[in-house]
Write an enzyme that holds these catalytic residues in place. Sequence first.
Site, short mmCIF file in Angstrom:
data_model
loop_
_atom_site.label_atom_id
_atom_site.label_comp_id
_atom_site.label_asym_id
_atom_site.label_seq_id
_atom_site.Cartn_x
_atom_site.Cartn_y
_atom_site.Cartn_z
N PHE A 1 -6.95 -4.03 -5.25
CA PHE A 1 -7.38 -3.71 -4.30
C PHE A 1 -7.07 -1.97 -4.37
O PHE A 1 -8.23 -0.93 -4.77
CB PHE A 1 -7.93 -3.49 -2.90
N ALA A 2 -5.64 -1.93 -5.33
CA ALA A 2 -5.17 -0.46 -5.33
C ALA A 2 -5.41 0.41 -6.01
O ALA A 2 -5.62 -0.05 -7.39
CB ALA A 2 -3.68 -0.51 -4.91
N TYR B 1 -13.46 7.55 -13.12
CA TYR B 1 -13.12 7.01 -12.62
C TYR B 1 -13.86 5.13 -12.94
O TYR B 1 -13.06 4.84 -12.75
CB TYR B 1 -13.43 6.83 -10.90
N LEU C 1 -7.59 4.44 -7.45
CA LEU C 1 -7.62 5.75 -7.04
C LEU C 1 -9.39 6.26 -7.09
O LEU C 1 -9.88 5.32 -8.17
CB LEU C 1 -7.77 7.50 -7.68
N LYS C 2 -10.21 6.58 -6.21
CA LYS C 2 -11.74 6.06 -5.90
C LYS C 2 -12.87 7.59 -5.83
O LYS C 2 -14.33 6.95 -5.58
CB LYS C 2 -12.19 4.93 -5.41
N LYS D 1 -12.46 1.80 -14.64
CA LYS D 1 -12.66 -0.28 -13.94
C LYS D 1 -12.47 -0.29 -15.25
O LYS D 1 -12.01 -1.34 -15.48
CB LYS D 1 -13.94 0.46 -13.38
N ASP E 1 1.01 -0.99 0.24
CA ASP E 1 0.75 0.27 -0.23
C ASP E 1 1.16 1.15 -0.05
O ASP E 1 1.97 0.96 0.57
CB ASP E 1 -1.06 0.10 1.27
N SER F 1 -16.31 -2.07 -9.88
CA SER F 1 -17.36 -2.11 -9.74
C SER F 1 -18.78 -1.93 -10.38
O SER F 1 -18.56 -1.81 -11.56
CB SER F 1 -17.12 -0.38 -9.08
#
Length: 336
Positions: free
Chosen positions: A80-81, A149, A83-84, A153, A31, A124
Amino acid sequence: MKILLTGGAGYIGSHTAVELISEGHDVVIVDDFSNSKEVVINRISEITGTQISYHRLDIRDTETLVGICRDEAIEAAIHFAGLKAVGESVEDPLRYYDVNLGSSVSLCKAMVSLNIRHLVFSSSATVYGEPERIPLDEECRASDAANPYGRTKIIIEQILKDMQLANPDMNIALLRYFNPAGAHLSGKLGEDPTGIPNNLVPFLTQVAIGKRSELVINGDDYPTPDGTCIRDYIHVQDLARGHVAALAKLRSDCGVVTYNLGTGQGQSVKEVVSAFERSTNQHLNRRIGPRRPGDVPVSYTDPSLAERELNWKATLTIEDICRDAWHWQQETPGGY
Ligand code: UD1
């Protein structure tokens, strides 16, 4: 299995780390702590009673990442890493493409070079954009996100499929999350947004604890029974279990598989507010405001594919989500 968690100190990563360890897996967290805190590692250790191996790294540094994966003898990765924040991605799209795509490509290179064959990716429901039909199933068009964003994905899903075509031994699960919310039962792990929360549940808990004066409901003139938007809120604990189930599936050499992870139940904003008040005995000040640009009226999944193929099903309710998010907020009023 020994599993690399990129972004493993984040909200969903940390809960998944706990679940993996409790199921007998070993985890290694990488992380860069750009949107998470190192203390999360201690919390995971406290809950599981194990020492956690972790590395501070921006995984776009492929060489260092390869070194870590080789030294740690990694067998699978959960990615998981990234920006969201939707609004931020509209203001600074290049940063989103740089970080989200760059880190994914770097992870792929590391995996291919070391022949690490199993990967779970945090996708997502945002990839569905304006829903083609409700409930959303995995066959629905997924090329329609409304912001940069969401587009990262979609593009990462495509990159991973292309990688798997070129490396047919690889197994990849694309997990399309609906609306993750709630916190660990212990109150030691939860969502820790910086600044004003974008998402509904963290906003509710901050209103209840007095950090924000009122909830503004973003529009009550949508074509839904009470006029407010409907979403599929999934408890982060259920979501964490979904990752464990997806990893088990990958070991059957399934190639690329895609699953929607949600409950299959839609809740309106007003229903979430009522559930929160009921399950926490708190009153929430609220008023109706204008619509938020980009919101779709209704989004929830048909969860049957995951149930059939992963033997996984969400078991926790919106009341559980509210109760646990509130417990976390009270235990950690200032965040980590
Ligand atoms: C949002 C993101 C989505 C992301 C997801 C992560 C947008 C358009 N979508 O989904 O890409 O994957 O978070 O969980 O931002 N609401 C209020 N008042 C508030 C906050 C929210 O009324 O103060 C309403 C929203 O308008 C929406 C619902 O609550 O109708 C849920 O909002 P939110 O938690 O932000 O989730 P999504 O918009 O579904």
